[in-house]
Design an enzyme around this catalytic site. Structure first.
Site, short mmCIF file in Angstrom:
data_model
loop_
_atom_site.label_atom_id
_atom_site.label_comp_id
_atom_site.label_asym_id
_atom_site.label_seq_id
_atom_site.Cartn_x
_atom_site.Cartn_y
_atom_site.Cartn_z
N ASP A 177 3.71 -5.81 15.55
CA ASP A 177 2.78 -6.88 17.06
C ASP A 177 3.79 -6.15 18.04
OD1 ASP A 177 2.10 -8.66 18.67
OD2 ASP A 177 2.64 -9.85 17.78
N HIS B 43 1.14 -9.42 8.70
CA HIS B 43 1.84 -8.41 9.94
C HIS B 43 1.83 -8.44 10.86
CE1 HIS B 43 -0.91 -6.03 6.60
NE2 HIS B 43 0.61 -6.20 6.30
N THR B 44 1.64 -10.29 11.87
CA THR B 44 2.42 -10.92 12.64
C THR B 44 4.05 -10.19 13.09
OG1 THR B 44 2.01 -12.32 14.73
CG2 THR B 44 3.14 -12.77 12.55
N SER C 129 8.65 -8.84 -11.55
CA SER C 129 8.76 -7.47 -12.07
C SER C 129 8.71 -6.50 -10.80
CB SER C 129 7.13 -7.33 -11.96
OG SER C 129 6.83 -7.18 -11.39
N ASN D 2 5.68 0.67 -2.90
CA ASN D 2 6.44 0.33 -1.87
C ASN D 2 7.99 1.86 -2.06
OD1 ASN D 2 5.78 -2.13 -2.84
ND2 ASN D 2 5.75 -1.97 -4.72
N ARG E 114 7.03 -9.16 2.71
CA ARG E 114 6.72 -8.50 1.59
C ARG E 114 7.01 -8.55 -0.05
NH1 ARG E 114 6.49 -2.68 2.02
NH2 ARG E 114 4.55 -1.57 1.80
N HIS F 147 3.94 -8.29 -2.71
CA HIS F 147 3.90 -6.71 -3.76
C HIS F 147 4.61 -7.29 -5.04
CE1 HIS F 147 3.19 -3.47 -0.81
NE2 HIS F 147 2.83 -4.68 -0.20
N GLU G 291 8.70 -0.60 -10.54
CA GLU G 291 7.84 -0.54 -9.43
C GLU G 291 8.06 -0.51 -8.06
OE1 GLU G 291 5.89 -4.79 -9.56
OE2 GLU G 291 5.91 -3.93 -11.57
N GLY H 265 1.58 -10.88 -11.67
CA GLY H 265 1.61 -12.21 -11.23
C GLY H 265 2.47 -12.08 -10.84
N ASP I 8 3.36 -15.90 14.53
CA ASP I 8 2.56 -16.47 16.06
C ASP I 8 1.75 -15.71 15.59
OD1 ASP I 8 2.75 -13.90 16.96
OD2 ASP I 8 3.46 -14.15 18.71
#
Length: 326
Positions: free
Chosen positions: A238, A211-212, A94, A113, A80, A84, A107, A90, A246
């Site tokens: 999940d 998000h699995t 940062s 966040n 994650r 983010h 950030e 990019g 998976d």
């Protein structure tokens, strides 16, 4: 010597002139590559640290493996961070910068966040280990890219060749950070945010597949929090295989059981039938297809506006730009 060869070649037949010019060009390129191996405009490469820090991958893997033993959430948290980071300035690290006003507004405190992005201490540990092994060589941005791949692989997911050679940014971008994809975004908004980075519907569906594994605060779920639950109570993204990378996540979508509203819209939105829904069905029925596309989309995302050559810097401490000391 090269100039002499070029100057005299005009007296040669055409074929030999072309051969001479090619030889001069190859010599010039070889000389430039030798003099400036990390010069401006170079492309990212999986072999970037092979000579300067050959143990990079092993160091990152060891630190993550040790951290995962005491905190099973770490792999999902690290991927994650990479996501983010890339979706703001990019892929330049940062996101890792701490508050240092007036120069740096972090950030880490934007809504997407704040009180949810985590794993920064593991990144610190990786950076410390790499600085001990190869001082001033491996960027924090590359650490995030490597950590994402290793986290997925350690959790049962696909492997891919991580392109390296990013340098670290010296600024943050709060405006862009405030526009990160939200768990409440409708499908058209998600598609727009992904298209802004040249990521198409297949990339969207594949990358949402991260998000699995991992957990989410109940305040961000479709069902919201149960009576008496605090907003930050954690739930598995999940419920079937919460620690495994998976394709079970897509089966959850097919049964209307996605935790995040922004996940379920890829199937339930009226526009999904002609865009994202067929891809959800594909990935739900074929894990190999999902893995292949996820790996390709991660490489594509990792190529979002990297700093290379003489741009940016190689931070000594991922939390601070070098001019602030470390």
């Amino acid at each position: 010597m090269a100039a002499a060869a070029a100057g005299s070649s005009r007296f040669l037949p055409l074929g030999l002139q072309l051969a001479a010019c090619s030889a001069v060009l190859l010599l010039a390129l070889a000389g430039a590559a030798h003099a400036h191996p990390h010069g401006a405009g170079y492309a990212l490469s999986s072999a970037f640290y092979d000579a300067s820090c050959p143990g990079t991958h092993d160091v990152v893997r060891r630190v993550i493996r040790d951290a995962r033993a005491s905190d099973p959430r770490i792999p999902a948290s690290l991927i994650r961070l990479h996501f983010h980071d890339c979706f703001v300035n990019g892929c330049d690290g940062s996101l890792l910068l701490d508050e240092d006003l007036p120069a740096i507004q972090t950030e880490k405190d934007v809504p997407a966040n704040s009180n949810s992005a985590r794993g920064f201490e593991v990144v610190d540990d990786i950076k410390s280990a790499l600085e001990e092994a190869c001082p001033g060589i491996v960027s924090c941005a590359d650490i995030l890219a490597l950590a994402a791949e290793i986290s997925v692989e350690l959790s049962g997911g696909p492997r891919w060749s991580v392109l390296l050679g990013r340098r670290d940014g010296t600024t943050t971008n709060i405006e862009s950070a405030n526009n990160l994809p939200s768990p409440f975004d409708p499908l058209d908004k998600l598609q727009e945010k992904f298209r802004n980075f040249n990521l198409d519907d297949t990339d969207l569906v594949a990358l949402q597949g991260a998000h699995t594994f991992g957990k989410v605060q109940c305040q961000f779920t479709q069902q919201n929090c149960a009576a008496g639950q605090p907003d930050d109570a954690l739930e598995n993204l999940d419920e079937v295989t919460p620690k495994v990378f998976d394709n079970k996540y897509y089966g959850n979508l097919l049964h209307g059981r996605a935790k995040l509203p922004s996940d379920q819209v890829m199937l339930s939105d009226p526009a999904a039938e002609a865009t994202t829904a067929p891809i959800v069905h594909r990935f739900a029925s074929n894990q190999k297809d999902f893995f292949k596309n996820f790996a390709a989309s991660m490489v594509k995302m990792g190529n979002i506006a990297p700093l290379t050559g003489n741009d940016g810097e190689i931070r000594k401490n991922c939390r601070r730009i070098n001019s602030k000391g470390y």
